[in-house]
Design a protein around this motif. Sequence first.
Motif, PDB file in Angstrom:
ATOM      1  N   GLN A   1       0.831  -1.206   0.000  1.00 17.46           N
ATOM      2  CA  GLN A   1       0.000   0.000   0.000  1.00 17.46           C
ATOM      3  C   GLN A   1       0.868   1.261   0.000  1.00 17.46           C
ATOM      4  OE1 GLN A   1      -3.351   0.059  -0.333  1.00 17.46           O
ATOM      5  NE2 GLN A   1      -3.111   2.306  -0.507  1.00 17.46           N
ATOM      6  N   GLN A   2       1.981   1.241   0.734  1.00 14.48           N
ATOM      7  CA  GLN A   2       2.889   2.384   0.754  1.00 14.48           C
ATOM      8  C   GLN A   2       3.456   2.637  -0.639  1.00 14.48           C
ATOM      9  OE1 GLN A   2       5.793   1.469   3.760  1.00 14.48           O
ATOM     10  NE2 GLN A   2       4.526   2.277   5.451  1.00 14.48           N
TER      11      GLN A   2
ATOM     12  N   ASN B   1       0.768   4.173  -2.765  1.00  9.40           N
ATOM     13  CA  ASN B   1       0.522   5.596  -2.443  1.00  9.40           C
ATOM     14  C   ASN B   1       1.643   6.493  -3.000  1.00  9.40           C
ATOM     15  OD1 ASN B   1      -1.822   4.878  -1.077  1.00  9.40           O
ATOM     16  ND2 ASN B   1      -0.799   4.747   0.938  1.00  9.40           N
TER      17      ASN B   1
ATOM     18  N   ARG C   1       1.278   9.294  -5.900  1.00  8.37           N
ATOM     19  CA  ARG C   1       1.681  10.702  -5.695  1.00  8.37           C
ATOM     20  C   ARG C   1       2.649  11.144  -6.772  1.00  8.37           C
ATOM     21  NH1 ARG C   1       5.443  13.939  -3.431  1.00  8.37           N
ATOM     22  NH2 ARG C   1       4.696  15.780  -2.284  1.00  8.37           N
TER      23      ARG C   1
END
Length: 609
Positions: free
Chosen positions: A69-70, A73, A77
């Motif tokens: 998930q990191q 993300n 971005r």
Amino acid sequence: MNIRAKLRLLTIISTVVVILMAVTLYITSQQYARAARENELANEINRDLLELGLVTTDYFLHNGPRAEQQWANKHERLVTLVGEAQFTTTADKASVERIRRSLDEMRVSFTDLAKLMHAASADPVRADEWKQQCIGQLGTRTQAIASEAARLARSSADYIQRIRQRRVVIFVLSVVIVAGYMMGTAIAFNRGIVRPLHRLHEGTEVIGTGRLDYKVGTPAHDEIGQLSRAFDEMTDRLQKITVSRDELVAEIARRKRIEEELELFFTVTVDLPCLANFEGYFTRLSPSWARTLGWTEAELLAKPFLDFVHPDDRESTLKAAADLNQGGKVVGFDNRYLCRDGSYRWLSWNSVSILDRKLIVAMARDVTDRKRMEEELAWSNRELEMFAYVASHDLQEPLRAVAGFVELLRQRYGGKLDAKADEYINFVVDGAKRMQGLINGLLEYSRVSTHGGAFEVVPAEAALAEALANLQLAVKESQAVVTQDPMPTVRGDPSQIARLFQNLIGNALKFRGDSPPRVHVGVTRLNDGWQFAVRDNGIGIAPEFFDRIFVIFQRLHTQKQYPGTGLGLAICKRIVERHGGRIWVESAPGRGTTFHFTLPAAQSGGTPS
């Protein structure tokens, strides 16, 4: 253009320059801010790519939903950041586009890796092999994106550096333009305003010293030029007023000085100035009248001046007074005035009349002594001429007797005596002939005045022809060429004028050089007569002998060199002076001689034929 218009134009130009500089600086500031944002964005993309790499490594190490998930993300971005990125240059835009495509491909690779990682959990043997394979693929893509991002950072850094340099150049140019504009404005202001004002200030100081002829003379068409021209017009008017005043003061001073000088002149002069009216009375006399005639001023003023004139001179005096009353003038008029002691003195008058004042202004001079000397000289000349004539005439007879007997002696005894006696006889014969020539010349010289013919209209052509006829033999022997201008008619003694030409042309034939003589007789019209010139190509005369050659019996050469009596030019001078003319010479040794003389014009003509 006036000053107000100049200032308005200067303000407009200044405003335009300031606006242009402000716009230029604003544009460069905007470009610099955008370049700074682009550089910051490129650096941020580099940082996020670095963080994405770390998250990717963490995911490979821990392999959990949290790490996945990191990564998602961070990737999202970075995609958003790249998608929103706006760059100026085409190369930077292409780099951003390649980064965006690489991120999309990385997303696909990461999704495939996640699936493989989940599948590999069931087969641990192959999990390490797949893991290494996926890590290699992601590393390659990450490295490509990092290289592109680094290039983008370098490009944006170079772009911001160029913008910075451009700002410096624009700033320097702006400073130079402003400085040049200010300098040009200062020069124009100095030339158009300061200098004219300074010149106007100097003009006021100069004019303040009294120099009203000074001109400011500013050629400008503005208010200062109008002021300077108005200033010059004012000084012109002041100068005219001052000049008029000064002229009046000077005229008063001049008249006062003239009166004082006239009074001084009347008082101290040795001549006899006076004023008389048209009625025949003196109105003012100098003190010298009383000293000269013995009468008091009151006695001379009380009677008509004609009462003091000698009876024999009254008729001519009345005629002279009548001429003055008609506005004429009298010059060199002589008459005799009665003295108190009964004697008479000769006075010579120069007089003019002032008709509007009916006044005669006259200056008389006592010429009694001169008259007495002229009478004595005339009497002496008459006696001298008579003596010369009688002496030369009385010497002719014994001289002819001596010459005749010596000639008989030579004819009878020539060759019978010794050589010395023959030489002595020849000397006596030659001396007698020379003496006879001198006596004849002296007789001719004395007869110029005493036995001259009456004056009449004389064709100079005929007189010249007579002279050439008398010189025919000499002209032929010397092979001379005699030329002439058209000759006028003159007034004089025909025989003496012919003798004048004969003597001058004869001299030209006698005093010749090695080449045959060339003689030209020229003539020039004067106001009251004719000027003749006899020019030759002979031996010439030195200037120091010009006066000597016209003196009787004066010779420049020996009898053996050039025979003659030394009377020819003296006779020419006496003939010319009898006709009221003058004679002179122009010459130089070896360059020929020109004799000039003047004769009066004939009353009935005078035009050269």
